[in-house]
Design an enzyme around this catalytic site. Structure first.
Site, mmCIF file in Angstrom:
data_model
loop_
_atom_site.group_PDB
_atom_site.id
_atom_site.type_symbol
_atom_site.label_atom_id
_atom_site.label_comp_id
_atom_site.label_asym_id
_atom_site.label_seq_id
_atom_site.Cartn_x
_atom_site.Cartn_y
_atom_site.Cartn_z
ATOM 1 N N SER A 8 0.843 -1.197 0.000
ATOM 2 C CA SER A 8 0.000 0.000 0.000
ATOM 3 C C SER A 8 0.872 1.238 0.000
ATOM 4 O O SER A 8 1.604 1.512 0.948
ATOM 5 C CB SER A 8 -0.909 0.007 1.229
ATOM 6 O OG SER A 8 -1.515 1.272 1.313
ATOM 7 N N HIS A 33 -1.085 -1.133 -4.380
ATOM 8 C CA HIS A 33 -2.384 -0.795 -3.787
ATOM 9 C C HIS A 33 -2.409 0.711 -3.512
ATOM 10 O O HIS A 33 -1.528 1.255 -2.851
ATOM 11 C CB HIS A 33 -2.591 -1.594 -2.499
ATOM 12 C CG HIS A 33 -3.951 -1.434 -1.908
ATOM 13 N ND1 HIS A 33 -5.063 -2.087 -2.375
ATOM 14 C CD2 HIS A 33 -4.384 -0.671 -0.865
ATOM 15 C CE1 HIS A 33 -6.116 -1.760 -1.657
ATOM 16 N NE2 HIS A 33 -5.739 -0.892 -0.731
ATOM 17 N N HIS A 66 -8.152 1.637 -4.498
ATOM 18 C CA HIS A 66 -9.181 1.407 -3.469
ATOM 19 C C HIS A 66 -9.800 2.756 -3.116
ATOM 20 O O HIS A 66 -9.167 3.587 -2.463
ATOM 21 C CB HIS A 66 -8.493 0.760 -2.255
ATOM 22 C CG HIS A 66 -9.378 0.553 -1.076
ATOM 23 N ND1 HIS A 66 -8.877 0.251 0.174
ATOM 24 C CD2 HIS A 66 -10.733 0.576 -0.930
ATOM 25 C CE1 HIS A 66 -9.882 0.110 1.033
ATOM 26 N NE2 HIS A 66 -11.020 0.310 0.385
ATOM 27 N N MET A 68 -11.987 4.987 -1.050
ATOM 28 C CA MET A 68 -12.729 5.176 0.207
ATOM 29 C C MET A 68 -13.364 6.554 0.135
ATOM 30 O O MET A 68 -12.979 7.493 0.847
ATOM 31 C CB MET A 68 -11.762 5.035 1.394
ATOM 32 C CG MET A 68 -11.385 3.580 1.659
ATOM 33 S SD MET A 68 -9.855 3.423 2.592
ATOM 34 C CE MET A 68 -8.699 3.510 1.244
HETATM 35 C C1 DX5 Z 1 -6.787 1.368 5.252
HETATM 36 C C2 DX5 Z 1 -6.261 1.208 3.840
HETATM 37 C C3 DX5 Z 1 -5.216 0.164 3.767
HETATM 38 C C4 DX5 Z 1 -3.956 0.518 4.509
HETATM 39 C C5 DX5 Z 1 -3.295 -0.758 4.927
HETATM 40 O O1 DX5 Z 1 -7.805 2.269 5.261
HETATM 41 O O2 DX5 Z 1 -7.314 0.811 2.975
HETATM 42 O O3 DX5 Z 1 -4.923 -0.185 2.429
HETATM 43 O O4 DX5 Z 1 -3.070 1.295 3.763
HETATM 44 O O5 DX5 Z 1 -2.242 -0.437 5.754
HETATM 45 P P1 DX5 Z 1 -1.673 -1.470 6.810
HETATM 46 O O6 DX5 Z 1 -1.179 -2.647 6.057
HETATM 47 O O7 DX5 Z 1 -0.580 -0.677 7.461
HETATM 48 O O8 DX5 Z 1 -2.786 -1.815 7.761
HETATM 49 ZN ZN ZN Z 2 -6.770 -0.116 0.935
#
Ligand code: DX5
Ligand code: ZN
Length: 218
Positions: A8, A33, A66, A68
């Site tokens: 990510s 990601h 992704h 959000m």
């Molecule tokens: C959370 C994001 C994730 C995040 C994951 O809202 O959607 O993709 O970056 O990060 P880690 O692996 O640190 O939990």
């Molecule tokens: Zn994510």
């Protein structure tokens, strides 16, 4: 079969973005990601199209975006033009999910749906044939580095059974708190894609950590 590791970019050091992209290009990661947050659907604002530009130019792997954000329909075409290969919207943010997923596919991308930790996988029954990917949130979305929610194992197994029963090839992605301790358990439960932010970027050797995560899923 081993899982796809998707670092990510949210947890990357933006001061050396090109190096971080290059590190992922040269690593055993399968996807990038990309977490887009609007400060409305989630209590945080991350980044948007300005970051897609260097990714589209430099990244040599699948861009897994992704969203959000509320009302993601407004931006489907813009993300397609910006280079997204997978576009994931939140179940909780879409009133007309069937229309949204159809449009993502029409724009030439793979269509993903993300479920918050409180949303049961059973709600996907009638929409599963339109999902190329289901992203199970294993933390409440908004921030990297949070603690993994254990119920995710049950959700992964239940979703995997639904996908198999329907004769589909929908990928299951796990997002949030993925670590060297749970990567194998998640893959055994049916996960195909593991997103990892903090585990990769806070480690001493991110590229090696990506390989370690991958090896755990073999
Ligand atoms: C959370 C994001 C994730 C995040 C994951 O809202 O959607 O993709 O970056 O990060 P880690 O692996 O640190 O939990
Ligand atoms: Zn994510």
């Amino acid at each position: 079969m081993s899982a796809i590791i998707a670092p990510s970019i949210l947890s990357a050091n933006f001061g050396k973005l090109y190096e971080e992209i290059e590190m992922i290009n040269n690593s055993e990661a399968g996807w990038f990601h990309v977490d887009v947050m609007d400060g409305v659907f989630v209590p945080n604002i991350s980044f948007g199209f300005p970051l897609m530009k260097p990714l589209k130019e430099k990244a040599t792997k699948t861009l897994d975006v992704h969203l959000m954000i509320v009302d993601p329909d407004r931006y489907i075409k813009t993300f397609a033009d910006a280079g997204a290969h997978v576009l994931t919207v939140h179940y909780e943010a879409c009133t007309h999910l069937h229309r949204t997923l159809s449009e993502i596919r029409n724009q030439g991308m793979l269509a993903g749906v993300a479920l918050n930790p409180h949303t049961p996988v059973s709600l996907l029954k009638d929409i599963l044939p339109l999902c190329d990917l289901v992203c199970l949130m294993s933390v409440n979305p908004g921030f990297g580095g949070q603690k993994f929610i254990e119920n995710t194992y049950n959700k992964t197994k239940e979703l995997k059974a639904m996908i198999v029963a329907a004769g589909l090839s929908t990928k299951i992605e796990i997002d949030g708190g993925v670590s060297l301790d749970n990567a194998k358990l998640l893959t055994d439960a049916g996960a195909d894609v593991l997103v990892a932010g903090n585990t990769v970027f806070a480690s001493e050797n991110p590229s090696e950590t990506i390989s370690k995560l991958l090896n755990l899923t073999k």
